[in-house]
Write an enzyme that holds these catalytic residues in place. Structure first.
Site, PDB file in Angstrom:
ATOM      1  CB  CYS A  48      -3.596  -2.070  -1.722  1.00 24.07           C
ATOM      2  SG  CYS A  48      -5.121  -1.434  -1.044  1.00 24.07           S
TER       3      CYS A  48
ATOM      4  CB  CYS B 204      -3.991   2.983  -1.748  1.00 27.28           C
ATOM      5  SG  CYS B 204      -2.781   1.674  -1.454  1.00 27.28           S
TER       6      CYS B 204
ATOM      7  CB  CYS C 233      -0.855   0.050   1.269  1.00 26.84           C
ATOM      8  SG  CYS C 233      -2.242  -1.060   1.278  1.00 26.84           S
TER       9      CYS C 233
ATOM     10  CB  CYS D 122      -3.637   2.631   1.916  1.00 26.13           C
ATOM     11  SG  CYS D 122      -4.994   1.507   1.511  1.00 26.13           S
TER      12      CYS D 122
HETATM   13 ZN   LIG Z   1      -3.907   0.172   0.147  1.00 22.26          ZN
END
Ligand SMILES: [Zn+2]
Length: 190
Positions: free
Chosen positions: A69, A72, A38, A42
């Site tokens: 992810c 994000c 991330c 995030c």
């Molecule tokens: Zn994330």
């Protein structure tokens, strides 16, 4: 922007748990238990510190076997992902929804998940005005409609759009329109 070289693990951990968008692009964090990496900003659930690995760039995280992810999108270039824009848009939506209540900068900042100082700064960068001025503008525009289309008194309108006194409504009205509510009504009453 700080590079990873002068970022301590402690600092990165702090930025991670605070979802601090100031650090986006400076490093990425991956979570060993989920296999996902991330951006610092995030909003996904805060991981446990012992499960975290930090990376300087997205490619290193990818070659380390971590998946980006879905929330994000850390594999996209920063130009494609603008977390500041997202935060400001969220704040604008909240203002449009709650302009008639007593919105404080700190509540607004809390709702969008950043510090009041940071929100003030990025809001100004993106819109040219502060959240406070934006709220005022929305309220005054609303009051202009009420003045020209209803027979509500200025006091009633003041309370209806979120002011706690007639005088603060007058001052704000003057700042935005350069006239008084009374003058405005005389000119624009339908
Ligand atoms: Zn994330």
């Amino acid at each position: 922007m700080e590079t990873r070289k002068n970022l301590t693990a402690e600092k990165m951990w702090e930025a991670t748990i605070n979802c601090d968008a100031n650090y986006d692009g400076s490093f990425f964090y991956a979570v060993k238990t989920t296999g996902i990496f991330c951006r610092p900003s995030c909003k996904s659930k805060s991981p446990k510190s012992e499960n975290i690995v930090f990376f300087e760039n997205a490619n290193d995280a990818l070659s380390g076997g971590f998946r980006p992810c879905k929330r994000c999108r850390p594999n996209l270039q920063s130009e494609d992902y603008d977390s500041q824009k997202e935060i400001v848009e969220k704040a604008v939506n909240i203002i449009h929804q709650y302009y008639d209540e007593k919105i404080q900068l700190k509540d607004l900042a809390y709702k969008v998940g950043v510090s009041p100082f940071y929100l003030n700064r990025i809001f100004r960068t993106k819109t040219g005005i502060t959240p406070h001025m934006y709220i005022e503008k929305i309220r005054i525009h609303k009051s202009m409609t009420l003045l020209s289309t209803t027979s509500l008194t200025s006091t009633e309108i003041a309370y209806k759009i979120g002011y706690d006194s007639l005088s603060s409504f007058y001052k704000a009205f003057k700042r935005v329109t350069n006239s008084s509510p009374k003058e405005y009504r005389l000119h624009y009453r339908k």
